[in-house]
Scaffold this active site. Structure first.
Site, short mmCIF file in Angstrom:
data_model
loop_
_atom_site.label_atom_id
_atom_site.label_comp_id
_atom_site.label_asym_id
_atom_site.label_seq_id
_atom_site.Cartn_x
_atom_site.Cartn_y
_atom_site.Cartn_z
N TYR A 51 3.47 19.95 -5.49
CA TYR A 51 2.11 20.48 -5.66
C TYR A 51 2.18 21.86 -6.33
O TYR A 51 3.26 22.36 -6.64
CB TYR A 51 1.40 20.54 -4.32
N ARG B 100 4.82 24.04 4.62
CA ARG B 100 5.43 22.72 4.39
C ARG B 100 6.43 22.88 3.25
O ARG B 100 6.08 23.25 2.13
CB ARG B 100 4.35 21.70 4.02
N CYS C 49 -4.24 2.08 6.81
CA CYS C 49 -2.99 1.59 7.39
C CYS C 49 -2.98 0.08 7.35
O CYS C 49 -3.96 -0.57 7.73
CB CYS C 49 -2.83 2.08 8.83
N ALA D 207 -2.26 -13.17 10.57
CA ALA D 207 -3.72 -13.15 10.54
C ALA D 207 -4.30 -13.82 11.77
O ALA D 207 -5.24 -13.31 12.39
CB ALA D 207 -4.23 -13.84 9.27
N GLU E 223 -0.78 -23.74 16.87
CA GLU E 223 0.24 -23.49 15.85
C GLU E 223 1.04 -24.78 15.62
O GLU E 223 1.50 -25.41 16.57
CB GLU E 223 1.16 -22.36 16.29
#
Length: 660
Positions: A176, A224, A377, A408, A427
């Site tokens: 940065y 940082r 996320c 899922a 399943e």
């Protein structure tokens, strides 16, 4: 009995304040954290409070940008808090009131700017823009530097009166603006802000001096610091760090010593930068704790506290690192997105309940880079949306059948049950997890296996048994007396029409991952998407000779986008392991001892012991159409809806379960 995580839950002194434990939630970019006028949004407040509830002693905000007179394009898409200080203060005081209830402290990360990372932002010298290398950054003047520093100092004072425990300066890391001043490769100035390391660090020195002058010496200021850059050049990483043109570790350690003399109270260290992003935001190909050697080196030369970031989501590793003096604390970023209650679960010795971060980069930095959306996320759809996207009890509980226990199906069943629905899971095979089981075969994908295990444990705790080896058709579904059916039947391999596809040397990627066929030493992988590339890496690391054949002009372009840092690292690893990459080559025939490919209208023969087909997947067919008119609500999620990745599968499942 001696508690095994005693050091992790001991207090940490930072300047004049004490933090209750050694866990900090590292700064993460979240555009939704701030409203249009620069104040905290409701989602932003809930995001931080959720991590305070979860036990983090210190929480860092993502970077805020006080300057609005030099760089006029706001990086976060919202106004500077200095334009609306009272509005910001009201939202901040409310946030801090809530944080104090959980004995959590917050440092606001204040940025000097992004410099060459974004177009039109001022940089120390004329530099290639990261996202548009053909463009050059405008050069910042001395007056503009001082204006930016003044804005940052004024913002620090606003943070102090808004109730924050301290500020962190963003940043001598990741390349940065402040970092661009500090690195010789990005700073060719000849004035007081260029030349010697002391001059290049002058902005960092003037920032902390200004903050201490207006806020007092008791107001902590953190820096940082990327100890090593791993930068071979602009938009080019050094895999091993031996071609460093950014920051060497020796210079990083010297900077750490100088930072302490400037008056900073805390160092938060990591490595890498945008040009070497996979070192800064590591994929699963890099082991946990890979930055500890750098924090240990910094600890040996400074007396102020040091915390370390970089895949530190292993409590045993963290505890030992603190005990052995390698760090004073840990900054957890992506894992705090996956499970905001990480510290609390460690404190309760319930590590098996921690939802694992899989280091995929799909939902966090990768999503920001590929789409420009706010960070999220892959395994936690609520991350950064805790207020607007949380769960509420179902108004009318329903009986729901879930067909398929892949990622899922398990996410839907878990979420729908939490909301109050009655769910049954069927399943076809003997195991839950679907394609997770194949992916987890890679040594560098252990977190995927952990995620599969986590879901199965969650279902068991919710008393949701999976009925295995159950084939489902229309009549079976109609016999269940259900209100809704959710097809989570996954995907199957595409069977390409290639001459010789049934050759004895041919094996599908799934059969290869499940070790159903012996794999030779000279391998051709057909398909340069993420599946094919990760298989290539696995076999190359095992010492096999690997060739990738991809019809497109580049790797990583098939299917869902591969996050930039993952793709960059795979390319560099392929060069390191001498993987033969043949893009722009079309597979036209498989023979008894190799393949024939077409490239620029020429046929080329390549010898091989094994040819692995990784040319993609397609949704499995369902009996959906046969249920029309029955009154049963029908949904498809995950690969049954559209072939994608773990983030897409979990996200779709959560969305349907949240709204049903």
């Amino acid at each position: 009995m001696t508690y095994q995580f005693k050091e992790l839950f001991s207090p940490l002194r930072i300047g004049a304040i004490t933090v209750k434990n050694r866990f900090s939630a590292a700064p993460m970019g979240g555009f939704v954290s701030y409203a249009s006028k620069g104040e905290f949004s409701q989602d932003g407040i809930e995001y931080y409070v959720e991590r305070a509830k979860g036990g983090f002693g210190l929480i860092f905000t993502g970077a805020l940008f006080p300057d609005y007179t030099v760089d006029v394009d706001p990086p976060l898409g919202c106004e500077s808090m200095l334009k609306n200080p009272e509005l910001f203060k009201r939202s901040a005081l409310f946030l801090n009131e809530r944080l104090r209830a959980y004995d959590a402290k917050m440092f606001v990360q204040l940025s000097l700017g992004v410099g060459r990372i974004a177009p039109n932002s001022y940089a120390p010298s004329e530099l290639p823009v990261f996202w548009a290398p053909r463009r050059k950054s405008p050069v910042i003047s001395i007056d503009q530097i001082k204006s930016k520093i003044e804005s940052l100092v004024n913002a620090a004072r606003l943070m102090q009166i808004s109730g924050f425990a301290g500020v962190e300066i963003h940043a001598l890391h990741w390349g940065y603006l402040l970092d661009q001043f500090a690195m010789a490769i990005t700073n060719q100035r000849t004035d007081e802000y260029g030349g010697s390391l002391e001059n290049r660090l002058r902005p960092a020195k003037e920032i902390v001096e200004g903050i201490k002058q207006v806020c007092g010496t008791g107001f902590p200021v953190s820096m940082r610091l990327g100890v090593k850059g791993f930068m071979k050049g602009f938009n080019s990483a050094s895999l091993l760090g031996d071609e460093e043109r950014g920051r060497t570790s020796a210079e990083g350690i010297e900077i750490a010593k100088m930072i302490e003399t400037f008056g900073y109270d805390l160092l938060s260290v990591d490595i890498g930068n945008y040009d070497a992003m996979y070192h800064g935001c590591a994929p699963s190909y890099i082991p946990k704790g890979y930055t500890l050697m750098y924090s240990e080196a910094v600890k040996q030369v400074v007396s102020i506290p040091v915390i370390v970031a970089g895949r530190m989501d292993d409590p045993y590793l963290c505890e030992q690192a603190i005990r052995s003096g390698k760090t004073d604390g840990v900054a957890i970023a992506r894992a705090s997105l996956a499970d905001p209650y990480y510290p609390r679960k460690v404190q309760s010795n319930e590590m098996e309940k921690i939802k694992p971060c899989i280091a995929c980069n799909q939902g966090c930095m990768g999503r920001m880079f590929s789409t420009g959306a706010s960070a999220g996320c892959a395994v936690n759809p609520m991350a950064f949306r805790e207020f607007t996207y949380n769960l509420t009890p179902a108004l009318t509980p329903k009986n729901i059948a879930v067909i398929g226990a892949g990622i899922a199906g398990m996410e839907f069943a878990r979420t729908a049950t939490i909301r109050g629905h009655k769910v049954s899971i069927f399943e076809k095979t003997k195991a839950a997890g679907g394609h997770l089981n194949a992916v987890a075969a890679h040594p560098f994908k252990s977190e995927v296996a952990a995620l599969n295990k986590w879901y199965q444990r969650e279902l068991k705790e919710l008393n949701l048994p999976i009925q295995y080896e159950t084939s489902v058709d229309m009549e079976f579904i109609k016999s269940l007396e259900i209100d809704a059916v959710v097809f989570a039947t996954g995907s199957e391999l595409i069977a390409p029409e290639i001459k010789g596809i049934n050759s004895p040397i041919t094996v599908s990627c799934l059969d290869a991952l499940y070790n159903k066929q012996e794999i030779g030493d000279n391998i051709i992988i057909a398909g340069g998407g993420l599946v094919g590339c990760e298989m290539a890496l696995d076999y190359a690391q095992k010492g096999k000779q690997v060739t990738i054949i991809e019809m497109q002009s580049k790797l990583h372009h098939s299917g869902e986008p591969t996050p930039k840092m993952n793709a960059q690292m795979l390319d560099d690893l392929f060069a390191f392991y001498e993987v033969n990459v043949k893009t722009g080559h079309k597979l036209i025939e498989i023979t008894a001892d190799g393949v024939i490919v077409s490239h620029e209208e020429q046929d080329i023969y390549i010898a091989a012991d094994t040819v692995i087909i990784a040319l993609g997947f397609r949704s499995r067919p369902t009996c959906e159409a046969e249920l029309y008119g029955t009154g049963i609500d029908i949904y498809k999620i995950g690969d049954a809806n559209r072939v994608g990745n773990i983030m897409q599968a979990i996200g779709e499942a959560y969305e349907i379960a949240r709204g049903i």
